[in-house]
Scaffold this motif. Structure first.
Motif, PDB file in Angstrom:
ATOM      1  N   LYS A  58      -1.683 113.477   2.841  1.00 19.87           N
ATOM      2  CA  LYS A  58      -2.702 113.068   1.865  1.00 19.87           C
ATOM      3  C   LYS A  58      -2.284 111.781   1.152  1.00 19.87           C
ATOM      4  N   ALA A  59      -1.017 111.694   0.780  1.00 20.84           N
ATOM      5  CA  ALA A  59      -0.529 110.513   0.069  1.00 20.84           C
ATOM      6  C   ALA A  59      -0.660 109.253   0.912  1.00 20.84           C
ATOM      7  N   ILE A  60      -0.304 109.346   2.172  1.00 22.41           N
ATOM      8  CA  ILE A  60      -0.414 108.135   3.004  1.00 22.41           C
ATOM      9  C   ILE A  60      -1.862 107.841   3.365  1.00 22.41           C
ATOM     10  N   SER A  61      -2.690 108.890   3.436  1.00 18.52           N
ATOM     11  CA  SER A  61      -4.112 108.692   3.714  1.00 18.52           C
ATOM     12  C   SER A  61      -4.765 107.894   2.588  1.00 18.52           C
ATOM     13  N   LEU A  62      -4.372 108.178   1.356  1.00 15.72           N
ATOM     14  CA  LEU A  62      -4.906 107.439   0.213  1.00 15.72           C
ATOM     15  C   LEU A  62      -4.500 105.965   0.235  1.00 15.72           C
ATOM     16  N   ARG A  63      -3.452 105.646   0.961  1.00 19.16           N
ATOM     17  CA  ARG A  63      -2.987 104.260   1.101  1.00 19.16           C
ATOM     18  C   ARG A  63      -3.533 103.569   2.351  1.00 19.16           C
ATOM     19  N   GLY A  64      -4.490 104.214   3.018  1.00 18.82           N
ATOM     20  CA  GLY A  64      -5.082 103.605   4.211  1.00 18.82           C
ATOM     21  C   GLY A  64      -4.223 103.767   5.451  1.00 18.82           C
ATOM     22  N   LEU A  65      -3.350 104.752   5.434  1.00 19.91           N
ATOM     23  CA  LEU A  65      -2.480 105.011   6.572  1.00 19.91           C
ATOM     24  C   LEU A  65      -2.841 106.369   7.153  1.00 19.91           C
ATOM     25  N   GLN A  66      -2.314 106.656   8.339  1.00 20.53           N
ATOM     26  CA  GLN A  66      -2.545 107.964   8.935  1.00 20.53           C
ATOM     27  C   GLN A  66      -1.276 108.474   9.583  1.00 20.53           C
ATOM     28  N   LEU A  67      -1.160 109.789   9.601  1.00 22.75           N
ATOM     29  CA  LEU A  67      -0.026 110.464  10.215  1.00 22.75           C
ATOM     30  C   LEU A  67      -0.503 111.042  11.534  1.00 22.75           C
ATOM     31  N   VAL A  68       0.053 110.547  12.620  1.00 26.49           N
ATOM     32  CA  VAL A  68      -0.375 110.945  13.952  1.00 26.49           C
ATOM     33  C   VAL A  68       0.713 111.813  14.579  1.00 26.49           C
ATOM     34  N   LYS A  69       0.307 112.948  15.135  1.00 31.88           N
ATOM     35  CA  LYS A  69       1.276 113.840  15.765  1.00 31.88           C
ATOM     36  C   LYS A  69       1.308 113.591  17.266  1.00 31.88           C
ATOM     37  N   THR A  70       2.498 113.416  17.788  1.00 28.07           N
ATOM     38  CA  THR A  70       2.713 113.319  19.236  1.00 28.07           C
ATOM     39  C   THR A  70       3.491 114.583  19.630  1.00 28.07           C
ATOM     40  N   PRO A  71       3.672 114.856  20.909  1.00 23.01           N
ATOM     41  CA  PRO A  71       4.414 116.070  21.295  1.00 23.01           C
ATOM     42  C   PRO A  71       5.851 116.115  20.753  1.00 23.01           C
ATOM     43  N   GLU A  72       6.500 114.959  20.567  1.00 29.80           N
ATOM     44  CA  GLU A  72       7.896 114.941  20.132  1.00 29.80           C
ATOM     45  C   GLU A  72       8.101 114.645  18.654  1.00 29.80           C
ATOM     46  N   PHE A  73       7.188 113.905  18.023  1.00 27.89           N
ATOM     47  CA  PHE A  73       7.405 113.463  16.647  1.00 27.89           C
ATOM     48  C   PHE A  73       6.076 113.118  15.974  1.00 27.89           C
ATOM     49  N   TRP A  74       6.164 112.794  14.691  1.00 26.89           N
ATOM     50  CA  TRP A  74       5.026 112.321  13.903  1.00 26.89           C
ATOM     51  C   TRP A  74       5.185 110.818  13.725  1.00 26.89           C
ATOM     52  N   TYR A  75       4.061 110.113  13.588  1.00 26.90           N
ATOM     53  CA  TYR A  75       4.098 108.662  13.519  1.00 26.90           C
ATOM     54  C   TYR A  75       3.162 108.180  12.409  1.00 26.90           C
ATOM     55  N   VAL A  76       3.652 107.299  11.533  1.00 30.64           N
ATOM     56  CA  VAL A  76       2.839 106.735  10.452  1.00 30.64           C
ATOM     57  C   VAL A  76       2.387 105.346  10.873  1.00 30.64           C
ATOM     58  N   ARG A  77       1.077 105.111  10.774  1.00 32.27           N
ATOM     59  CA  ARG A  77       0.529 103.795  11.121  1.00 32.27           C
ATOM     60  C   ARG A  77      -0.711 103.528  10.269  1.00 32.27           C
ATOM     61  N   LYS A  78      -1.178 102.298  10.326  1.00 32.96           N
ATOM     62  CA  LYS A  78      -2.412 101.961   9.620  1.00 32.96           C
ATOM     63  C   LYS A  78      -3.572 102.661  10.320  1.00 32.96           C
TER      64      LYS A  78
END
Length: 190
Positions: A58-78
């Protein structure tokens, strides 16, 4: 490092520190886009609340970012923002006239363009999908069979003297001597 911050009332963390803490707390791996590490993104966090993955998302979403889940890890990107280019779509008008809805169409954004093809009663709308659906739904609601019919009536008053002046041959019209009008005598003779 993070545990020393936890004793304070509120914490000020940058994106990397917050991601590290969320990663350790939830036992997951979170990667941050290199481009985002250069930006000065700061999160102020209340230390009394638990640091769950949902809070981080939620915190990164409010900053215009997204948390993407891959099979091995999570990734933060715009966030990837899809900007649809406007295109022409058509609406067939059945019962409503274009003049009746012209004012309604002026309410919409100036970027939306309208063209009306009179011969086929088609309204062309140049807009994105969301605006088109909104316009289509309103027009569809309005464009219904009217409950009353409109009749256009013209009443003609005839005068035999005027007919002669205008050049008609009324010699074949025979009026009975009864008090009947011109129209009654014409229809009765058939």
């Amino acid at each position: 490092m993070v545990s020393s911050f936890l004793k304070a009332e509120t914490l000020e963390m940058n994106l990397v520190t917050f991601a590290t803490y969320a990663s350790e707390t939830n036992n997951i791996n979170i990667l941050i886009d290199e481009e985002l590490k250069k930006e000065n993104i700061v999160f102020i966090i209340n230390s009394k609340e638990s640091y769950l993955l949902t809070a981080f998302r939620k915190a990164i979403s409010l900053r215009g970012l997204q948390l993407v889940k891959t099979p091995e890890f999570w990734y933060v990107r715009k966030k990837e923002i899809y900007k649809e280019t406007p295109k022409y779509r058509s609406i067939k008008l059945n019962f409503v006239r274009f003049d009746d809805i012209k004012n309604f169409l002026s309410v919409y954004d100036k970027d939306i363009k309208f063209e009306f093809i009179k011969t086929s009663k088609i309204l062309l709308v140049k807009s994105n999908e969301k605006d088109f659906k909104s316009i289509y739904n309103v027009i569809n609601e309005i464009d219904t069979l009217p409950t009353q019919l409109k009749l256009k009536v013209t009443i003609i008053d005839t005068n035999l003297n005027k007919l002669k002046e205008l050049g008609t041959d009324s010699s074949k019209i025979v009026l009975p001597e009864q008090k009947k009008s011109f129209f009654q005598s014409c229809f009765l003779s058939f």
